[in-house]
Enzyme design. Structure first.
Site, mmCIF file in Angstrom:
data_model
loop_
_atom_site.group_PDB
_atom_site.id
_atom_site.type_symbol
_atom_site.label_atom_id
_atom_site.label_comp_id
_atom_site.label_asym_id
_atom_site.label_seq_id
_atom_site.Cartn_x
_atom_site.Cartn_y
_atom_site.Cartn_z
ATOM 1 N N SER A 270 47.607 -20.035 30.478
ATOM 2 C CA SER A 270 48.299 -19.198 29.721
ATOM 3 C C SER A 270 49.217 -19.889 28.686
ATOM 4 C CB SER A 270 49.173 -18.050 30.412
ATOM 5 O OG SER A 270 50.270 -17.751 29.368
ATOM 6 N N LYS A 271 49.128 -19.145 27.472
ATOM 7 C CA LYS A 271 49.977 -20.002 26.418
ATOM 8 C C LYS A 271 51.089 -20.108 26.640
ATOM 9 C CE LYS A 271 51.365 -18.932 21.680
ATOM 10 N NZ LYS A 271 52.097 -17.787 21.116
ATOM 11 N N ARG A 272 51.746 -18.913 27.353
ATOM 12 C CA ARG A 272 53.084 -18.758 27.504
ATOM 13 C C ARG A 272 53.700 -19.913 28.558
ATOM 14 N NH1 ARG A 272 54.295 -15.657 23.488
ATOM 15 N NH2 ARG A 272 52.629 -14.476 22.944
#
Length: 546
Positions: A270-272
């Site tokens: 995930s980018k987060r």
RNA sequence: GGCCCCAUCGUCUAGUGGUUAGGACACCGGCCUUUCACGCCGGCAACACGGGUUCGAAUCCCGUUGGGGUCACCA
């Protein structure tokens, strides 16, 4: 009603002479996720292999503003990777428009058909009422199935609800018995109970339509034959099959890819979660490398997108697109037990869905780096120079259009660097070859060990300097012969002079071949730096004496 | 929780009843060498567990465990 999709599965795809058409449908989020790239790549490869088309469709919604700004990084990313699209934004084609936000009327028409056929209904419940039913089911530990209490299948019923001041959405009238069967090209036969499916909303009260409906309608309109997408969508497939069959479409073939997992785990990448990934040493190293490049360029990286999960990162620090593609190809797919290197043509030739692995594959920055290194090794001198010039310019070390002398110098430098330069940004590790007017910054430890500590270092440098002044031709082979004879005449080992010399002219303990280094630097610079070193050493000793 | 998916070295993977379980990356030694890098040679390291089926299971079946996905008037 029992719908069995297996007989229809991939009917369109199987029809003879039907062109294979695949698609990737990004939302304009402003960045291109590495997992998305892999899905797109697999779609692209599959289409190319079958002489078909790869289509880019934009899953935007009408409330999103600034589509262009959010879309451009994605399109640029694909262009950079060489994943080109036959139809889509900026390309157009016979099946446009390629933006969902511009296709509303098609979805509305589909809803009307569904309503007419009794396969969807107007529903006058409020969100709270449905929520209450859901809560009730949960309390009783039973499965939630909407009661259809506010379903209106006749105009009279609808009018009655409207009289109460209710507004309606449109729901799918899903089967409540039987099974949905289909064959997944990666996973084999799949079977889901219809009874577990909900009456999904497909159109809101304001008339806008929801994703699954739009998705199915678009795939039909765009004549998509193979839906190749991430596993997240596997559970959505039955409802999409229901919609497609209700609308009388031929079903595309489905293939669900495993997701790309975090380094060293099986969670979806995930980018987060950048902070978390940074704890992984290899991921951290990669990120640090990127930060170093940015620092050298005096750039402030965009905190939101400067992230090894996002493809822009790799372009910005000087990775080669082929390395990314090749790495991603092997993340979840393999040809056999040994082949790892694929040219673009070979990828197209050999890719196959039936060799896609079923389990998630962790993203491994170290292995990506290895692919980059291998790919860089294939570049010819011109390409290698090309790879680096951009960074030299951005660092302000060369002009936008370097002189041919400078290009020649850069080429020789890169040749001397050999495989030490793997990534475009690596060239920034060698300011000493470009900022020749600036005084050297010496690595303290190296200066101590190679210049100050050995008693013979300074005298040797001093007398070798005389030799250098007299060398007739200041080139690598001449310099080598010269140094060897110097070493003989002084009755020393080569290591006694060469390390000191390296520190003196580059400030560093390690570097390229010594003679190439001298040649590229050139006589004036070399002599001046030796002088400066002698001077600086003298000062250092005096100050430490006092 | 329901439904669904997955499970071989640290990581990516090969393997479809009989292999000393193969390769790659990473890691660790050694060689080469003016340093570093490259290269070369070598090494460490895996079938999640338990039951079956079978003369024989990483491979087939069942269960357990673990991991994941999905259950929206998001896409």
């Amino acid at each position: 009603m029992t719908l069995s999709a297996n007989k229809c599965q991939g009917a369109r795809a199987k029809r003879k002479h039907m062109t294979v058409r695949t698609r990737f449908a990004p939302s304009p989020t402003g960045y291109l996720h590495i997992g998305g790239v892999r899905s797109a790549l697999f779609n692209w490869l599959f289409a190319k292999q079958h002489g078909g088309q790869f289509i880019l469709r934009i899953d935007d919604t009408d409330q999103q503003r600034n589509i262009e700004a959010a879309l451009n990084p994605i399109l640029e990313g694909f262009r950079w990777l060489g994943i080109d699209w036959d139809e889509g934004p900026q390309v157009d084609g016979p099946h446009g428009p390629y933006y969902q936000s511009q296709r509303r009327s098609k979805y509305e028409a589909a809803v009307a058909i569904l309503l007419e056929r009794g396969l969807a209904y107007r529903d006058f419940s409020t969100a709270e009422e449905v929520q209450a039913e859901r809560a009730e089911a949960e309390k009783n530990q039973t499965e939630f199935i909407y009661s259809r209490r506010w379903m209106a299948e006749s105009d009279e019923a609808a009018q009655r609800f409207e009289a109460e001041g209710r507004s309606s959405v449109v729901r799918l009238k899903m089967p409540r018995e039987g099974q949905c069967e289909f064959v997944d090209l990666v996973r084999g036969p799949m079977r889901f109970d219809w009874s577990k499916e909900q009456d999904h909303v497909i159109q809101r009260a304001d008339g806008t339509c929801l994703y699954h409906l739009a998705n199915v309608v678009d795939d039909e309109d765009l004549k998509i034959t193979h839906v190749i997408r991430a596993i997240e969508h596997l559970a959505n497939t039955p409802r999409q099959i229901f919609i497609a069959q209700a609308l009388g479409y031929e079903l595309p073939a489905y293939a669900h890819l495993p997701f790309v997992a975090e380094p060293g785990s099986k969670n979806k990448l995930s980018k987060r979660k950048l902070d978390k990934y940074l704890k992984n040493p290899d991921f951290g190293t990669l990120y640090e490398y990127g930060m170093k490049v940015m620092r050298r360029l005096g750039k402030e990286p965009d905190a939101d997108t400067f992230n090894p999960v996002i493809v822009d990162f790799y372009r910005d620090v000087g990775f080669l697109p082929e390395a990314i593609n090749n790495y991603l190809l092997l993340l979840g797919w393999s040809l056999d037990d040994k082949t790892e290197d694929f040219t673009r043509e070979e990828m197209i030739q050999y890719f196959s869905l039936d060799r896609v692995i079923k389990s998630p594959a962790s993203f491994d920055p170290a292995k990506l780096l290895a692919f980059q290194q291998r790919q860089a090794g294939r570049l010819n001198p011109e390409e290698r120079t090309e790879q680096c010039v951009r960074f030299l310019f951005e660092a302000g070390w060369v002009e936008a259009m370097p002189s041919s002398d400078m290009i020649d110098r850069i080429t020789r430098l890169i040749q001397a660097a050999g495989d030490r330069i793997k990534i475009g940004g690596d060239i920034l590790d060698y300011p000493e070859f470009f900022e020749t007017e600036k005084p050297l910054e010496y690595e303290a430890k190296a200066f101590q060990k190679r210049i100050l500590k050995p008693a013979e270092a300074l005298p040797l440098l001093s007398s070798y300097r005389e030799r250098l002044e007299a060398v007739s031709d200041f080139n690598a082979s001449e310099l080598e012969a010269n140094l060897k004879s110097f070493v003989e005449s002084q009755e020393i080992k080569i290591g006694q002079i060469i390390h000191a010399l390296r520190v003196a002219v580059t400030g560093k303990a390690v570097g390229f071949g010594m003679f190439e280094t001298l040649e590229i630097l050139g006589r004036p610079c070399v002599l001046r730096r030796i002088d400066e070193t002698l001077q600086y050493a003298k000062e250092s000793m005096e100050s430490s004496d006092s």
